[in-house]
Design a protein around this motif. Sequence first.
Motif, PDB file in Angstrom:
ATOM      1  N   UNK A 163       0.843  -1.200   0.000  1.00 27.21           N
ATOM      2  CA  UNK A 163       0.000   0.000   0.000  1.00 27.21           C
ATOM      3  C   UNK A 163       0.872   1.242   0.000  1.00 27.21           C
ATOM      4  N   UNK A 164       0.416   2.249  -0.715  1.00 26.25           N
ATOM      5  CA  UNK A 164       0.985   3.591  -0.615  1.00 26.25           C
ATOM      6  C   UNK A 164      -0.114   4.482  -0.050  1.00 26.25           C
ATOM      7  N   UNK A 165       0.197   5.173   1.046  1.00 28.45           N
ATOM      8  CA  UNK A 165      -0.813   5.937   1.773  1.00 28.45           C
ATOM      9  C   UNK A 165      -0.493   7.432   1.707  1.00 28.45           C
ATOM     10  N   UNK A 166      -1.082   8.140   0.756  1.00 29.08           N
ATOM     11  CA  UNK A 166      -0.790   9.573   0.631  1.00 29.08           C
ATOM     12  C   UNK A 166      -1.427  10.387   1.751  1.00 29.08           C
ATOM     13  N   UNK A 167      -0.772  11.502   2.064  1.00 30.66           N
ATOM     14  CA  UNK A 167      -1.372  12.530   2.895  1.00 30.66           C
ATOM     15  C   UNK A 167      -2.044  13.553   1.999  1.00 30.66           C
ATOM     16  N   UNK A 168      -2.069  14.827   2.404  1.00 27.53           N
ATOM     17  CA  UNK A 168      -2.668  15.853   1.557  1.00 27.53           C
ATOM     18  C   UNK A 168      -1.881  16.008   0.251  1.00 27.53           C
ATOM     19  N   UNK A 169      -2.550  15.802  -0.868  1.00 27.52           N
ATOM     20  CA  UNK A 169      -1.914  15.865  -2.176  1.00 27.52           C
ATOM     21  C   UNK A 169      -2.705  16.829  -3.058  1.00 27.52           C
TER      22      UNK A 169
ATOM     23  N   UNK B  27       1.566  17.793  -0.783  1.00 27.84           N
ATOM     24  CA  UNK B  27       2.346  16.949  -1.681  1.00 27.84           C
ATOM     25  C   UNK B  27       1.856  17.023  -3.112  1.00 27.84           C
ATOM     26  N   UNK B  28       2.674  16.523  -4.019  1.00 31.61           N
ATOM     27  CA  UNK B  28       2.345  16.489  -5.442  1.00 31.61           C
ATOM     28  C   UNK B  28       2.067  15.054  -5.882  1.00 31.61           C
ATOM     29  N   UNK B  29       1.171  14.870  -6.864  1.00 31.49           N
ATOM     30  CA  UNK B  29       0.866  13.509  -7.332  1.00 31.49           C
ATOM     31  C   UNK B  29       2.105  12.735  -7.770  1.00 31.49           C
ATOM     32  N   UNK B  30       3.066  13.429  -8.360  1.00 29.03           N
ATOM     33  CA  UNK B  30       4.278  12.762  -8.840  1.00 29.03           C
ATOM     34  C   UNK B  30       5.079  12.144  -7.695  1.00 29.03           C
ATOM     35  N   UNK B  31       4.974  12.734  -6.498  1.00 27.21           N
ATOM     36  CA  UNK B  31       5.701  12.199  -5.351  1.00 27.21           C
ATOM     37  C   UNK B  31       5.097  10.878  -4.877  1.00 27.21           C
ATOM     38  N   UNK B  32       3.791  10.731  -5.043  1.00 27.64           N
ATOM     39  CA  UNK B  32       3.135   9.463  -4.732  1.00 27.64           C
ATOM     40  C   UNK B  32       3.436   8.438  -5.824  1.00 27.64           C
ATOM     41  N   UNK B  33       3.365   8.890  -7.076  1.00 23.45           N
ATOM     42  CA  UNK B  33       3.618   7.987  -8.203  1.00 23.45           C
ATOM     43  C   UNK B  33       5.012   7.377  -8.127  1.00 23.45           C
ATOM     44  N   UNK B  34       5.993   8.145  -7.661  1.00 27.49           N
ATOM     45  CA  UNK B  34       7.358   7.625  -7.547  1.00 27.49           C
ATOM     46  C   UNK B  34       7.380   6.382  -6.667  1.00 27.49           C
ATOM     47  N   UNK B  35       6.673   6.431  -5.554  1.00 30.43           N
ATOM     48  CA  UNK B  35       6.635   5.286  -4.644  1.00 30.43           C
ATOM     49  C   UNK B  35       5.887   4.115  -5.262  1.00 30.43           C
TER      50      UNK B  35
END
Length: 257
Positions: free
Chosen positions: A184-190, A222-230
């Motif tokens: 799982x990848x769990x984003x915060x505010x993006x 945060x930015x969507x790209x930072x989540x996508x990297x993970x």
Amino acid sequence: MSGRTGQDESLRDAAVVVTGAGSGIGRSVAHAFADAGARVLALGRRAAKLTETARGRQGIRPFAVDITEPGAPEAVAERALAEFGRIDVLVNNAAVVVRSPLGRIDPEQARQQVATNLMAPMFLAQSCLEPLRAARGTIVNVSTAGAVRGWPGNSVYGATKAGLDFLTRTWAVELAPHGVRVVSVAPGPIETEIAENAGFSEERIAELRRTQRARVPMGRIGQPEEVAWWVVNLARPHSGFTTGVVVAVDGGASVAM
């Protein structure tokens, strides 16, 4: 998937299915996989949005579908196999959020959130299971860092995402003997369109962003790209000994007092 030849090509020609790929995190995930050389089946309800996602990237194939509809999970698996002949990665990213405190929860809105955020990932994973086993592939669930503590007004949404993390841990144990990893990848505010899609006014969104920044130790959204990297890097073979984890990508919000 081929090995490295001077640069990391571990995802070249991998077959990837991404839900909610019409905007936000899902679009960034589709782009990141395509830029790594993967072939991507980009799912979403709105064909026009998916066309925008695919623009300029030949590796992305749009497929407009409502993943909550009966037969949709099977149709997705069939389409992916028809397009690519295999499934290496399934990214369960699509989500619906409706803010409602207890006492004002609308039954139909609650059903929509459960169907999209929890049931659809479950049955998509089930429909894609045999190809994933054959490929010794990876399931990446996108949950939320907000589900680790009380979240007033978001009990249904938070419960679906906490449930998704539980599925991640359970499936990781169930599928490990078959060589399939689940994370799982769990984003915060993006910075995405999710608040707009939930019907928030511009003033409400601005206030929400101020509140979110105040709760994030790193002091920004945060930015969507930072989540996508993970998402992409957890799907690489280099992460082959990692399964059952929930990675918070939230600027430290989930560990701050």
